[in-house]
Design an enzyme around this catalytic site. Structure first.
Site, mmCIF file in Angstrom:
data_model
loop_
_atom_site.group_PDB
_atom_site.id
_atom_site.type_symbol
_atom_site.label_atom_id
_atom_site.label_comp_id
_atom_site.label_asym_id
_atom_site.label_seq_id
_atom_site.Cartn_x
_atom_site.Cartn_y
_atom_site.Cartn_z
ATOM 1 C CG HIS A 193 -1.652 -1.232 1.499
ATOM 2 N ND1 HIS A 193 -2.911 -1.508 1.040
ATOM 3 C CD2 HIS A 193 -1.241 -2.344 2.175
ATOM 4 C CE1 HIS A 193 -3.274 -2.726 1.436
ATOM 5 N NE2 HIS A 193 -2.270 -3.255 2.118
ATOM 6 C CB SER A 231 12.853 23.442 -13.732
ATOM 7 O OG SER A 231 12.083 24.628 -13.819
ATOM 8 C CE LYS A 235 10.775 20.800 -10.632
ATOM 9 N NZ LYS A 235 9.533 20.195 -10.191
ATOM 10 C CD GLU A 257 8.128 13.202 -15.072
ATOM 11 O OE1 GLU A 257 7.167 13.893 -14.735
ATOM 12 O OE2 GLU A 257 9.246 13.699 -15.314
#
Ligand code: ARG
Length: 466
Positions: free
Chosen positions: A165, A286, A292, A299
């Site tokens: 979980h 970024s 970042k 992704e």
């Protein structure tokens, strides 16, 4: 017309795009050359084998066969060197090649299509293509597995939290987690191998759907093209696209595995988790936030999986209503497979690179492994093993220990012996041997368990299998 209006156009809305109304639209909807030119090498290889068989069987002369083979080889080098003009008027790769052959060698070209149809020709070309693609996938998956095996070996002892979980469950080793992926990609690879075996039958010679009256030798062409044997039923042969669907199903399942891995990498690489750091090669910055480092490659692997699933569903839907045998609908099979193949190849390659390159923060993993009372099961197991409690009672006692630790905001191992004995008198100082994360993983020696010794056995198993 000089002013640009085309009086032949039948529709004001889209007429401008087409030279002659419906006929031009027909050409556009009908043509597949835009994508099936990818099959040129397979088409030529198939034609060479077919011509060789026709000559061997005395159906065409050796002279004509030689001209045909020479012409086809010329076309192959023309296409490979970019000196071939594909024509949409000629619809598909089969007719583009044949028309060029006629220009090159004259009337003998017309004999190549004896005892075959574009229906068995396209089934052959596409099967050959998918078979080669599956072989590439087999190789790529082997490389990905080998990347994981190396990381597993390096981190057979590194402790991390295991999750259910996505909540901390029990400590495991990073090596064990890596080996879970080796198992998944190992199954994907065996599905690939099985599919290659499954589709290893030659369609050529099924002709339009009924076979042919010419004395062809389908075993000969099958052998020449590297197939185990010819297909057995000519109707099925020209109707079947299972091989493409098998490829897409395998791709979808492998994609799902890759996507779960991608998701884990996205989570692990957040500053909050900080389990891994992706290499610069597989991340981006970024344009506005200088701090970042984004896991874009992971992704995109996750997203490519959505595309692959779409292709599988598209082809299943294209095929589901078709009566036997060939219908033109089936021409739409190729783009789905080509797109999925490209996505899958890229996704596997990107993942292999990421897995090889990423830095593992073992300290972060270990600290996280110890939080969340991850050794509670070890405490319960100890009570069963050393104090003879039934597991359900041990579970209850442990629950009280966890509640106490929680109220004191400390770990289980930080409770004193007196405090533990107040919960259950059978507890002794030996309990502290199992409350550390290292002791916890080392104790899980059951077959396939997370103990470093077991993980090393799993690694040896897969190394021997590669
Ligand atoms: N371009 C066609 C396809 O991809 C080739 C087969 C055409 N056969 C036919 N009977 N029209 O399916």
């Amino acid at each position: 017309m000089a002013d640009g209006t085309d009086t032949k156009s039948s529709n004001q809305m889209w007429g401008g795009r087409f030279a002659s109304g419906p006929a031009a639209i027909m050409e556009e909807i009908n043509a597949s050359i835009g994508f099936d030119k990818k099959l040129f090498a397979q088409d030529i290889r198939g034609s060479i084998a077919h011509a060789g068989m026709l000559a061997h069987q005395g159906i065409i002369s050796t002279e004509d066969k030689d001209k045909i083979v020479h012409g086809l080889n010329t076309i192959l080098s023309e296409i490979e060197s970019g000196n071939f003009e594909f024509s949409r008027r000629l619809e598909d790769i089969h007719m583009n090649v044949e028309a060029r052959l006629a220009t090159l060698i004259g009337p003998a070209a017309g004999r190549l299509h004896t005892a075959r149809s574009r229906n068995d020709q396209v089934a052959l070309d596409f099967r050959l293509w998918v078979k080669e693609e599956l072989q590439k996938c087999e190789q790529a998956l082997t490389e990905l597995m080998s990347a994981f095996l190396d990381r597993a070996e390096e981190h057979a002892d590194s402790v991390m939290p295991g999750f259910t979980h996505l909540q901390t469950a029990q400590p495991v080793t990073f090596g064990h987690h890596c080996m879970a992926y080796v198992e998944m990609f190992g199954r994907d690879r065996s599905r690939v191998r099985h599919a290659i075996e499954h589709m290893d039958e030659s369609p050529i010679g099924a002709a339009a759907l009924a076979g042919t009256g010419f004395p062809i030798d389908r075993h000969m062409t099958a052998k020449a093209l590297g197939f185990r044997e010819p297909t057995r039923n000519s109707i099925d042969t020209v109707s079947d696209r299972d091989f493409a669907l098998e490829f897409l199903s395998i791709a979808a399942i492998a994609g799902m595995h890759l996507s779960r891995l991608a998701e884990e990498i996205v989570i692990w690489s957040t500053p909050q988790f900080g389990f891994v750091r992706l290499s610069d090669a597989f991340s981006t910055g970024s344009s506005i936030m200088p701090q970042k480092k984004n896991p874009d490659a992971a992704e995109l692997v996750r997203a490519k999986t959505g595309r692959i699933n779409g292709s599988l569903v598209a082809l299943l839907t294209i095929m589901k209503g078709l009566p036997l045998a060939y219908s033109k609908d089936m021409q739409e099979d190729k783009e789905q497979v080509f797109d999925a193949a490209e996505s899958l190849e890229l996704a596997i390659a990107a993942m292999t690179g990421m897995v090889r390159d990423m830095t593992i923060n073992t300290a972060r993993m270990k600290a996280a492994a110890g939080s969340g009372y991850s050794t509670a099961t070890d405490l319960a197991d100890w009570l069963v093993r050393e104090a003879g409690l039934p597991f359900r009672d041990a579970h209850h006692v442990t629950g009280r220990a966890v509640a106490l630790a929680e109220s004191k905001s400390c770990d289980l191992a930080e409770l004193s012996l007196e405090e533990l004995q107040a919960i259950h008198p059978a507890i002794t100082a030996k309990i502290f041997d199992v409350l550390t994360v290292e002791a916890s993983v080392a104790s899980r020696k059951s077959y396939g368990g997370t103990a470093p010794s077991e993980v090393r056995k799993q690694i040896a198993f897969w190394r021997a299998r590669n």
